[in-house]
Design a protein around this motif. Structure first.
Motif, mmCIF file in Angstrom:
data_model
loop_
_atom_site.group_PDB
_atom_site.id
_atom_site.type_symbol
_atom_site.label_atom_id
_atom_site.label_comp_id
_atom_site.label_asym_id
_atom_site.label_seq_id
_atom_site.Cartn_x
_atom_site.Cartn_y
_atom_site.Cartn_z
ATOM 1 N N LYS A 88 42.894 -5.013 -9.946
ATOM 2 C CA LYS A 88 41.866 -6.023 -10.211
ATOM 3 C C LYS A 88 42.404 -7.360 -9.734
ATOM 4 C CE LYS A 88 40.021 -3.794 -14.370
ATOM 5 N NZ LYS A 88 38.840 -3.108 -13.888
ATOM 6 N N ILE A 89 42.018 -7.706 -8.524
ATOM 7 C CA ILE A 89 42.450 -8.983 -7.972
ATOM 8 C C ILE A 89 41.205 -9.808 -7.686
ATOM 9 C CG2 ILE A 89 44.679 -8.443 -6.922
ATOM 10 C CD1 ILE A 89 42.601 -7.859 -4.440
ATOM 11 N N PHE A 90 41.405 -11.071 -7.329
ATOM 12 C CA PHE A 90 40.280 -11.931 -6.987
ATOM 13 C C PHE A 90 40.150 -11.888 -5.466
ATOM 14 C CE2 PHE A 90 42.532 -13.932 -10.691
ATOM 15 C CZ PHE A 90 41.772 -13.253 -11.627
ATOM 16 N N ALA A 91 39.261 -11.007 -5.008
ATOM 17 C CA ALA A 91 39.252 -10.596 -3.611
ATOM 18 C C ALA A 91 39.028 -11.744 -2.626
ATOM 19 C CB ALA A 91 38.204 -9.507 -3.406
ATOM 20 N N ASN A 92 38.177 -12.690 -2.987
ATOM 21 C CA ASN A 92 37.870 -13.763 -2.031
ATOM 22 C C ASN A 92 38.733 -15.004 -2.225
ATOM 23 O OD1 ASN A 92 35.688 -12.455 -0.607
ATOM 24 N ND2 ASN A 92 34.577 -12.586 -2.536
ATOM 25 N N VAL A 93 39.712 -14.892 -3.096
ATOM 26 C CA VAL A 93 40.605 -16.020 -3.364
ATOM 27 C C VAL A 93 41.932 -15.736 -2.663
ATOM 28 C CG1 VAL A 93 41.799 -17.261 -5.214
ATOM 29 C CG2 VAL A 93 39.484 -16.398 -5.594
ATOM 30 N N PRO A 94 42.529 -16.754 -2.012
ATOM 31 C CA PRO A 94 43.808 -16.537 -1.335
ATOM 32 C C PRO A 94 44.854 -15.942 -2.275
ATOM 33 C CG PRO A 94 42.946 -18.693 -0.790
ATOM 34 C CD PRO A 94 42.030 -18.117 -1.822
ATOM 35 N N GLN A 97 46.716 -18.202 -4.610
ATOM 36 C CA GLN A 97 45.934 -18.737 -5.740
ATOM 37 C C GLN A 97 45.675 -17.678 -6.807
ATOM 38 O OE1 GLN A 97 42.760 -21.479 -5.369
ATOM 39 N NE2 GLN A 97 43.272 -21.950 -3.250
ATOM 40 N N ALA A 100 48.746 -18.117 -8.683
ATOM 41 C CA ALA A 100 48.805 -19.431 -9.347
ATOM 42 C C ALA A 100 47.945 -19.447 -10.608
ATOM 43 C CB ALA A 100 48.362 -20.524 -8.377
ATOM 44 N N LEU A 101 46.845 -18.701 -10.582
ATOM 45 C CA LEU A 101 45.975 -18.653 -11.759
ATOM 46 C C LEU A 101 46.750 -18.217 -12.999
ATOM 47 C CD1 LEU A 101 42.642 -18.533 -12.455
ATOM 48 C CD2 LEU A 101 43.374 -16.236 -13.000
ATOM 49 N N LEU A 104 48.784 -21.087 -14.172
ATOM 50 C CA LEU A 104 47.980 -22.191 -14.700
ATOM 51 C C LEU A 104 47.410 -21.893 -16.081
ATOM 52 C CD1 LEU A 104 46.059 -23.266 -11.480
ATOM 53 C CD2 LEU A 104 47.611 -24.689 -12.794
ATOM 54 N N PHE A 105 47.034 -20.635 -16.307
ATOM 55 C CA PHE A 105 46.326 -20.325 -17.548
ATOM 56 C C PHE A 105 47.095 -19.426 -18.501
ATOM 57 C CE2 PHE A 105 42.996 -21.712 -14.725
ATOM 58 C CZ PHE A 105 42.224 -22.495 -15.561
ATOM 59 N N GLY A 106 47.963 -18.584 -17.948
ATOM 60 C CA GLY A 106 48.598 -17.591 -18.804
ATOM 61 C C GLY A 106 49.885 -18.040 -19.452
ATOM 62 N N ARG A 152 51.060 -12.085 -10.239
ATOM 63 C CA ARG A 152 50.172 -12.827 -11.136
ATOM 64 C C ARG A 152 50.589 -12.623 -12.590
ATOM 65 N NH1 ARG A 152 44.281 -10.850 -10.662
ATOM 66 N NH2 ARG A 152 45.052 -9.217 -12.030
ATOM 67 N N GLU B 190 34.956 -13.246 -9.651
ATOM 68 C CA GLU B 190 35.575 -12.191 -8.848
ATOM 69 C C GLU B 190 35.931 -10.983 -9.711
ATOM 70 O OE1 GLU B 190 36.628 -12.219 -5.527
ATOM 71 O OE2 GLU B 190 35.780 -14.171 -5.058
ATOM 72 N N ASN B 191 36.543 -11.244 -10.849
ATOM 73 C CA ASN B 191 36.919 -10.156 -11.733
ATOM 74 C C ASN B 191 37.210 -10.704 -13.125
ATOM 75 O OD1 ASN B 191 38.194 -7.961 -13.064
ATOM 76 N ND2 ASN B 191 38.589 -7.075 -11.072
ATOM 77 N N SER B 198 44.766 -12.643 -17.533
ATOM 78 C CA SER B 198 45.729 -13.575 -16.943
ATOM 79 C C SER B 198 45.755 -14.880 -17.730
ATOM 80 C CB SER B 198 45.382 -13.854 -15.476
ATOM 81 O OG SER B 198 45.307 -12.653 -14.761
#
Lengths: 239, 320
Positions: A88-94, A97, A100-101, A104-106, A152, B190-191, B198
């Motif tokens: 489960k990745i953020f497909a359209n995000v580099p 990043q 980095a998410l 930043l949040f975890g 991540r 996205e997910n 996360s």
């Protein structure tokens, strides 16, 4: 010290017990493996630990604190991160990043975007990500997507990682690299709890292993004990 | 010729934005009254569209509640600025309208943002209908009116307030997109599960953004109500204002920051031209334009612009 502890953890789906009265513990600094046939309840147990599900009964403790019933983001910030069986990745995000998410949040302490990006780049190097880091994650190979996911999870400054079948679908070379990576993660001081189907891999890296079957724990012990356990051989190979 | 300066988006995008802004701010000095009124309407559509995009664009949650927040703004104006004399200054009313819309959005969001996909879309659309029906019931049985008249406000004042809302909105949209908050919102789209695991407090990020987008819709409603001067629940809670932002955003293209803005501007202008030039066929022509957009410009207008731009500068600048 016990990092993670579960006591009589139970979860039903309708009338079916997906996880039934399972007791387990993971010591700080060890690599703990979870195996079992398809449908044994391995991923359900991970979902219970990471907060995706709430157990029907039983208690899960992390670093001595009860975490069952907490929201996933809270459990993450306490220092437990995970990867998923289906990446489960953020497909359209580099890729950078994506990682980095997590920073930043975890992480328990907040960091600036610049620091998070720098950490993300270092972690991508650490997990052996060798392609340009600005490529959207959806365009990467499966092995690299899994690396992004692990990076991540590490970016959240986790003390414990739940890895759900990191080696599934990888080539033999990639599997060997992944095994190596799991050991290197442990050497960073991160406790690892992993689900795996690749027997050679799990026997090679784990300190202890637990076996689930139809939602119940049927064995736990060192890799050697597990590989010679009559009950385990019965379940896996038939009589 | 040195092309690098020309190519650098850092320079020409803010420059262009500033130029447009100055042009708009001085419009009443050189333009006709009709131009000012038309621009007010166009700005209103842009505000609805861009604020819809703030939330629904990155998160992937298709909200059809725009008309509800817009209508709440309209009614705030109607109640606080009756013809017999304003209760509060106009600008304060606009701020209150934004605040009320925010509160409504946060309440509704907290209840419904656990719904996914089509369920969320249908619920948000139901919200428009619900508020409308409750209001009709209330107006008929308690106040004994159906419609309300609103105090006359100077056309230029209305235009400048709308322009002000527009500027604040564009800055907000830009900063959300660039901030870590924007990254969290995108990761949810996205997910969502991966985002939650996360460390992203997904519920809070969604609810707050939903609320922020509603502020601008409510404020725009409050301002446009002063132009309309008469409103009733059917006018204020017209479901068209839920669908138009979605159509305009798609028309412009969701891939780029300026896409929905251009989409809404052209769309609104087109609507006005068609309505005045071909009052009987305007819906028909409009429909054809929309179908054509979907068929031939799946990435919207900006997709088309980008293709042309790439051809112009030689192609090595893909969509960076």
């Amino acid at each position: 010290m016990r990092m993670l502890e579960g006591e009589k953890v139970t979860k039903y789906f309708g009338g079916l017990a997906a996880v039934l009265q399972v007791d387990f513990y993971v010591e700080q600094g060890e690599i703990f493996g979870l195996i079992g046939p398809n449908g044994a309840g391995k991923t359900t147990l991970f979902n219970l630990i990471s907060g995706a599900f709430t157990p029907k009964s039983g208690v899960i403790k992390f670093k001595g604190e009860k975490i069952s019933g907490l929201k996933p983001y809270k459990i993450c910030r306490m220092g437990m991160a995970r990867t998923f069986q289906e990446v489960k990745i953020f497909a359209n995000v580099p890729a950078v990043q994506n990682v980095a998410l997590g920073a930043l949040f975890g992480a328990p302490k907040s960091v600036s975007t610049a620091e998070a990006t720098k950490e993300a780049e270092e972690l991508l190097d650490f997990v052996g990500f060798a392609v340009p880091k600005n490529i959207p994650a959806g365009g990467l190979t499966l092995a690299n997507q899994k690396r992004v996911e692990i990076a991540r999870a590490l970016a959240t400054k986790a003390d414990m990682l739940l890895l759900d079948e990191v080696m599934a679908g990888l080539t033999p070379t990639e599997t060997a690299e992944a095994m190596e990576l799991v050991k290197r993660i442990r050497d960073r001081g991160v406790t690892v709890f992993l689900i795996e189907h690749v027997m050679r891999a799990i026997m090679g890296v784990c300190d202890r292993i637990m076996v689930l079957h139809h939602g119940e724990k049927i064995a736990d012990g060192t890799p050697k004990e597990i590989s010679t356990s009559k009950k385990v051989i019965e379940v896996y190979l038939g009589e | 010729m040195d092309m690098s300066l020309f190519r650098s988006r850092r320079l020409w995008i803010p420059g262009l934005a500033l130029l447009v802004l100055v042009g708009l701010a001085t419009l009443p000095l050189y333009g006709s009254l009709y131009m000012t009124i038309l621009m007010t309407a166009i700005l209103m559509y842009i505000i609805l569209t861009v604020s819809w995009v703030i939330f629904s664009g990155p998160s992937g949650y298709l909200s059809l509640a725009s008309a509800a927040f817009f209508g709440v703004g309209i009614y705030t104006s109607a109640i606080l600025l009756p013809t017999k004399g304003a209760v509060l200054p106009v600008l304060v009313v606009v701020l209150i309208a934004g605040a009320i819309s925010f509160v409504v959005a946060v309440l509704v969001g907290a209840l419904t943002l656990r719904l996914r996909g089509i369920y969320f879309a249908i619920f948000t659309f139901g919200l428009v209908e619900l508020i409308k029906q409750v209001l009709i019931f209330f107006e008929i049985s308690v106040t004994g009116t159906r419609g309300r008249f609103i105090m006359l406000v100077d056309t230029h004042t209305i235009f400048y307030i709308m322009l002000g809302i527009f500027v604040v909105l564009m800055l907000t949209a830009y900063f959300i997109r660039r901030s870590k908050f924007g990254l969290a919102l995108r990761s949810i789209g996205e997910n969502e599960e991966a985002a939650a695991h996360s460390g992203v407090n997904v519920t809070m990020v969604k609810v707050i953004t939903f609320g922020i987008s509603a502020v601008f819709m409510g404020a725009a409603g409050a301002v446009i109500a002063m132009r309309w001067t008469y409103i009733d629940p059917y006018i204020a809670f017209n479901p068209l204002f839920s669908f138009l932002p979605v159509l305009m955003a798609i028309f412009g293209g969701l891939g780029q920051f300026y896409g929905p803005l251009i989409g809404a501007a052209i769309f609104a202008y087109l609507e006005e031209v068609l309505l005045t030039k071909f009052p009987y066929y305007y819906m028909l022509i409009f429909g054809c334009v929309l179908v054509g957009t979907m068929l031939f410009m799946p990435m919207g207008l900006t997709g088309l612009i980008q293709r042309g731009w790439r051809r112009l500068i030689g192609g090595q600048h893909a969509d960076a």
